[in-house]
Scaffold this motif. Sequence first.
Motif, short mmCIF file in Angstrom:
data_model
loop_
_atom_site.label_atom_id
_atom_site.label_comp_id
_atom_site.label_asym_id
_atom_site.label_seq_id
_atom_site.Cartn_x
_atom_site.Cartn_y
_atom_site.Cartn_z
N CYS A 169 0.83 -1.20 0.00
CA CYS A 169 0.00 0.00 0.00
C CYS A 169 0.86 1.26 0.00
O CYS A 169 1.79 1.40 0.81
CB CYS A 169 -0.91 -0.01 1.23
N GLY A 199 -11.26 2.65 -0.32
CA GLY A 199 -10.68 2.50 -1.65
C GLY A 199 -11.09 3.62 -2.57
O GLY A 199 -10.27 4.16 -3.33
N ARG A 256 -9.27 6.85 -1.52
CA ARG A 256 -7.85 6.86 -1.89
C ARG A 256 -7.69 7.11 -3.39
O ARG A 256 -6.79 7.86 -3.79
CB ARG A 256 -7.19 5.53 -1.50
N GLN A 295 -7.21 -5.46 -0.79
CA GLN A 295 -6.70 -5.34 0.58
C GLN A 295 -5.26 -4.83 0.59
O GLN A 295 -4.89 -3.98 1.40
CB GLN A 295 -6.78 -6.69 1.28
N GLN A 313 -5.39 -1.16 -0.92
CA GLN A 313 -6.44 -0.28 -0.37
C GLN A 313 -7.14 0.51 -1.48
O GLN A 313 -7.23 1.74 -1.43
CB GLN A 313 -5.85 0.65 0.67
#
Length: 451
Positions: free
Chosen positions: A243, A297, A300, A404, A407
């Motif tokens: 991430c 998500g 971001r 996951q 993200q």
Amino acid sequence: MNSTTKGNALENSIFEYFHNLIEIGDFFGGMKFCKIFQKKGYYSRDRETEIIFDVSIEAYLPGSSNYIVLFLIECKNYGHPVPVSDVEEFFTKVQQVGAANSKAILISSNSIQTGGLAFAKSKGMGVARYYDPQTLKWQLDRSSSYSFQEKYSSNSFNIISALSQESQGSSIFDFHLQTAKRPTNSIAVFFEDLCEDFNLEGFSEDFWPPIKQQPSLVPFQSKNDLELQAARVLEYIKYEQGCVDLQELICKHPAMTGLQLKHTEIESPVGSGAPLGRIEFKPLTIEIFIYPDRNIGRERFTFAHELAHLLLGHGRVMRREYTEEKDFNPPKSLIKEESDIFRMEYQANYFAACLLMPRKSFVEHFMRGLRLLELHNKGFGALYVDTQDCNVQNYLAITGVLMQIYQTSRMAVTIRAKELGLLRDDRNSFSSLKRLVESENGFQWLGREVD
């Protein structure tokens, strides 16, 4: 704001718009051939006095003291559609001061009743609906209606709808216009049509230059260019895998010095057209809107999209922009009047994907997932999905873990995998695709752990 103040606000905006075009020489040859006035009076024999017009533009031949063309503009800043009677009354006033060489132009901030549009068309008037740049989805440094100079628009239905329907907004163009000949979004086409009734022999090409499409202000960048630029940005945080820490990037990248980051909570759920994020270049501000159905998500990717506009230098062309969900998967076909905007949005989306899901790391995690699921390329792509349950489950498992790790949303992972040639998607039903993409199930690799 009282009615007089409100009316003056629109009048001032229209005067400033055309004054700027004249001053830089982009309208009727500029100051050499053209004069613009606010609240100037023109004599009416019927009234034996002057009639004052909101804005007037006089066009002259070189060396002449008398104008050869007169545009008389009335501004209507109503909270309701402009009635037919107002259009008729304005036309009558223009007829009284110079029917032979004058043109009536009615500009409204609201819609115009269909009867008014029909009357204006029958009389050769020009009508326009003006949108304050602050209300546009994209506000560019160069007016979209000035830049767009196609004679025939593919957007005619939307233009008529915007002129006649009060609730119709505009995301790109500051003007929707109509002449007796056609609806248009082009200021140049609009005035060229209005001038067809006049004998303009003797006017030089400098006075009325031929209409031509303005060149794009946004340079083309290939996908590989965008990948490389995103990789260089990630060097500031010494990124390796997993991430991406966007907060650390803000602290360390010099282009983000002085950036103000805002998070605004919205009480209602995300709806069609709801803003997800916004960037303004002066002062440099990025705002992320937080909805009750919070989706990390989505937030971001929105943040990365707005950062992309900044990092790709779109502030040279654009003043501000806001993003909604449909912008993350724009149409593949290029629409001429939206070319600069389309190009910026495509670049921002692709760069955001490169930034959040860096190619090398993403491919490594993707291929590791294929190995753990013992999937092999049988000529249909590294990962193949159609409507068969087994293929759908594999798709959900792999995209779920990538969601996951990075993200991001399933849609973002899916598009990134397709762009990199890792995923072939042969599902035909859009509704079933949408349900699968939005599904929050299938996050596990069929019970196996992946580091």
